[in-house]
Design a protein around this motif. Structure first.
Motif, mmCIF file in Angstrom:
data_model
loop_
_atom_site.group_PDB
_atom_site.id
_atom_site.type_symbol
_atom_site.label_atom_id
_atom_site.label_comp_id
_atom_site.label_asym_id
_atom_site.label_seq_id
_atom_site.Cartn_x
_atom_site.Cartn_y
_atom_site.Cartn_z
ATOM 1 N N THR A 82 0.804 -0.924 -0.245
ATOM 2 C CA THR A 82 -0.068 -0.062 0.514
ATOM 3 C C THR A 82 1.132 1.246 -0.440
ATOM 4 O O THR A 82 2.071 0.967 0.511
ATOM 5 C CB THR A 82 -0.697 0.013 0.914
ATOM 6 N N ALA A 83 0.137 2.126 -0.527
ATOM 7 C CA ALA A 83 0.986 3.423 -0.485
ATOM 8 C C ALA A 83 0.310 4.638 -0.380
ATOM 9 O O ALA A 83 -0.136 5.562 -1.158
ATOM 10 C CB ALA A 83 1.464 3.399 -2.036
ATOM 11 N N PRO A 84 0.124 4.832 1.575
ATOM 12 C CA PRO A 84 -1.147 6.309 1.885
ATOM 13 C C PRO A 84 -0.247 7.738 1.226
ATOM 14 O O PRO A 84 1.358 7.247 1.645
ATOM 15 C CB PRO A 84 -1.018 5.742 2.967
ATOM 16 N N THR A 141 3.245 12.869 -1.176
ATOM 17 C CA THR A 141 2.534 13.304 -1.506
ATOM 18 C C THR A 141 1.627 14.186 -1.110
ATOM 19 O O THR A 141 1.532 15.603 -1.102
ATOM 20 C CB THR A 141 1.068 12.960 -2.723
ATOM 21 N N ASN A 142 2.214 13.812 0.370
ATOM 22 C CA ASN A 142 1.932 14.472 1.606
ATOM 23 C C ASN A 142 3.254 14.035 2.281
ATOM 24 O O ASN A 142 2.893 13.123 2.395
ATOM 25 C CB ASN A 142 -0.135 13.708 1.759
ATOM 26 N N ASP A 143 2.795 14.631 3.780
ATOM 27 C CA ASP A 143 3.441 14.166 4.735
ATOM 28 C C ASP A 143 3.847 13.270 5.746
ATOM 29 O O ASP A 143 2.151 12.681 5.605
ATOM 30 C CB ASP A 143 3.496 15.444 6.183
ATOM 31 N N GLY A 144 4.437 12.031 5.596
ATOM 32 C CA GLY A 144 4.240 10.689 5.626
ATOM 33 C C GLY A 144 4.000 9.946 4.643
ATOM 34 O O GLY A 144 3.708 9.484 5.195
ATOM 35 N N GLY A 145 4.104 10.415 3.844
ATOM 36 C CA GLY A 145 3.600 9.353 2.143
ATOM 37 C C GLY A 145 4.609 7.960 2.564
ATOM 38 O O GLY A 145 5.739 8.568 3.676
ATOM 39 N N SER A 146 4.780 7.049 2.040
ATOM 40 C CA SER A 146 5.205 5.854 2.489
ATOM 41 C C SER A 146 4.945 4.655 1.329
ATOM 42 O O SER A 146 3.718 4.565 1.162
ATOM 43 C CB SER A 146 5.349 4.835 3.717
ATOM 44 N N MET A 187 5.680 -3.017 7.739
ATOM 45 C CA MET A 187 6.985 -3.150 7.630
ATOM 46 C C MET A 187 6.876 -2.333 6.131
ATOM 47 O O MET A 187 5.783 -1.633 5.322
ATOM 48 C CB MET A 187 7.945 -4.476 6.386
ATOM 49 N N ILE A 188 7.377 -0.582 6.429
ATOM 50 C CA ILE A 188 7.541 0.162 5.732
ATOM 51 C C ILE A 188 8.994 0.647 5.226
ATOM 52 O O ILE A 188 10.001 0.764 5.991
ATOM 53 C CB ILE A 188 6.425 1.544 6.653
ATOM 54 N N LEU A 189 8.545 1.919 4.262
ATOM 55 C CA LEU A 189 8.949 2.529 4.063
ATOM 56 C C LEU A 189 8.860 4.589 3.673
ATOM 57 O O LEU A 189 8.101 4.691 2.971
ATOM 58 C CB LEU A 189 10.217 2.435 2.554
ATOM 59 N N PHE A 190 9.598 4.834 4.357
ATOM 60 C CA PHE A 190 9.244 5.996 4.498
ATOM 61 C C PHE A 190 10.199 7.125 3.450
ATOM 62 O O PHE A 190 11.382 7.138 4.142
ATOM 63 C CB PHE A 190 9.040 6.878 5.784
ATOM 64 N N ALA A 240 10.314 16.692 8.257
ATOM 65 C CA ALA A 240 8.906 17.204 7.825
ATOM 66 C C ALA A 240 9.458 18.050 6.552
ATOM 67 O O ALA A 240 10.218 18.207 5.848
ATOM 68 C CB ALA A 240 8.736 18.246 8.877
ATOM 69 N N GLY A 241 8.292 18.078 6.107
ATOM 70 C CA GLY A 241 8.004 17.764 4.634
ATOM 71 C C GLY A 241 7.787 17.156 3.772
ATOM 72 O O GLY A 241 7.295 15.648 4.010
ATOM 73 N N PHE A 242 8.209 17.331 2.478
ATOM 74 C CA PHE A 242 8.110 16.059 1.575
ATOM 75 C C PHE A 242 9.205 15.635 0.584
ATOM 76 O O PHE A 242 9.958 16.417 0.755
ATOM 77 C CB PHE A 242 7.077 16.523 -0.281
ATOM 78 N N GLY A 243 9.721 14.415 0.362
ATOM 79 C CA GLY A 243 10.874 13.803 -0.450
ATOM 80 C C GLY A 243 10.365 12.765 -1.045
ATOM 81 O O GLY A 243 9.073 12.246 -1.170
ATOM 82 N N SER A 244 11.589 12.396 -1.869
ATOM 83 C CA SER A 244 11.531 11.291 -2.707
ATOM 84 C C SER A 244 12.742 9.812 -2.557
ATOM 85 O O SER A 244 13.427 10.921 -2.655
ATOM 86 C CB SER A 244 10.376 11.639 -4.242
ATOM 87 N N CYS A 245 12.398 9.141 -2.483
ATOM 88 C CA CYS A 245 13.509 8.306 -2.784
ATOM 89 C C CYS A 245 13.356 6.906 -4.144
ATOM 90 O O CYS A 245 12.399 6.702 -4.683
ATOM 91 C CB CYS A 245 14.174 7.974 -1.851
#
Length: 179
Positions: free
Chosen positions: A28-30, A53-58, A138-141, A146-151
Motif C-alpha cells: 500500500t502507498a498512502p 504527496t503528503n507528509d508521512g507518505g510511505s 514493514m514501511i519505507l518512509f 517534515a515536508g515532502f521528499g522522494s527516493c
C-alpha cells in the motif's frame, strides 16, 4: 538449518515479502506516488521512484511473521528537506534512518542492528534487524523529516536472519533459497 553430507551446516532462506520489487501490487502507498521503470544499480530500469504527496507518505506491507528479522531494501536519495529515508517495523516502533549524504545510519530506535552499504551510483543497501513479537507492517518512509521528499527503491526483502543476505525475488508467493 540442516547438516549436509560434508557435515557442514546449511541454512535455508526465505523472503517473506510478496511482490518484492513490484511496489504497486501487494504494497500500500498512502500519501505516495509510485513510478516504475527507473534506473537501478545494475544499469537496468527496474527501480521505483517513491514520492510523498503528503507528509508521512510511505510504502508498506503487512506480514504475519515474528522473531528476529532483517528488513532490507536498496535505496537512493532523490529529493526532500533531508537526504534521509527510514525503514520501519510497526511492532514496538522499531526503525532506522539512513543518511544519503554521509552514507551512515543516522538514528535507530529499538533495533538490534542497522547497516547502510554503498553499492555505487548513490545507491545503498539499507537494512534494519529487530525482534518482532507480533505480526506487523514493514514501511519505507522516503523522507523521514517534515515536508515532502522522494527516493528510489529497489528489491525489498524481509527474512528471519541477523543480517541481510543476498536478495531473493518474490512474486505472488514468498520465495526460498539455500537448502
Amino acid at each position: 538449518t540442516r547438516v549436509d553430507a560434508s557435515q557442514l551446516i546449511e541454512k535455508g532462506r526465505e523472503n517473506v515479502l510478496l511482490q518484492s520489487n513490484q511496489f504497486n501490487t501487494t504494497w500500500t502507498a498512502p500519501n505516495t506516488n509510485l513510478a516504475s521503470g527507473q534506473s537501478d544499480p545494475n544499469g537496468g530500469s527496474t527501480a521505483w521512484l517513491v514520492t510523498e504527496t503528503n507528509d508521512g507518505g510511505s510504502i508498506r506491507q503487512s506480514v504475519g511473521i515474528s522473531g528476529v528479522l532483517t528488513f532490507s531494501m536498496y535505496l537512493k536519495y532523490n529529493s526532500g528537506t533531508t537526504p534521509q529515508a527510514s525503514l520501519f517495523c510497526t511492532d514496538n516502533n522499531q526503525n532506522a534512518s539512513f543518511n544519503f549524504t554521509t552514507g551512515l545510519v543516522s538514528s535507530t530506535n529499538n533495533v538490534i542492528d542497522a547497516n547502510m552499504v554503498g553499492v555505487g551510483g548513490g545507491w545503498y543497501r539499507c537494512s534494519v534487524t529487530f525482534n518482532a513479537s507480533a505480526a506487523s507492517t514493514m514501511i519505507l518512509f522516503p523522507n523521514n523529516s517534515a515536508g515532502f521528499g522522494s527516493c528510489f527503491a529497489w528489491k525489498a526483502q524481509l527474512e528471519s536472519s541477523l543480517v541481510a543476505t543476498p536478495y531473493i525475488e518474490t512474486g505472488a508467493t514468498t520465495a526460498q533459497a539455500g537448502i
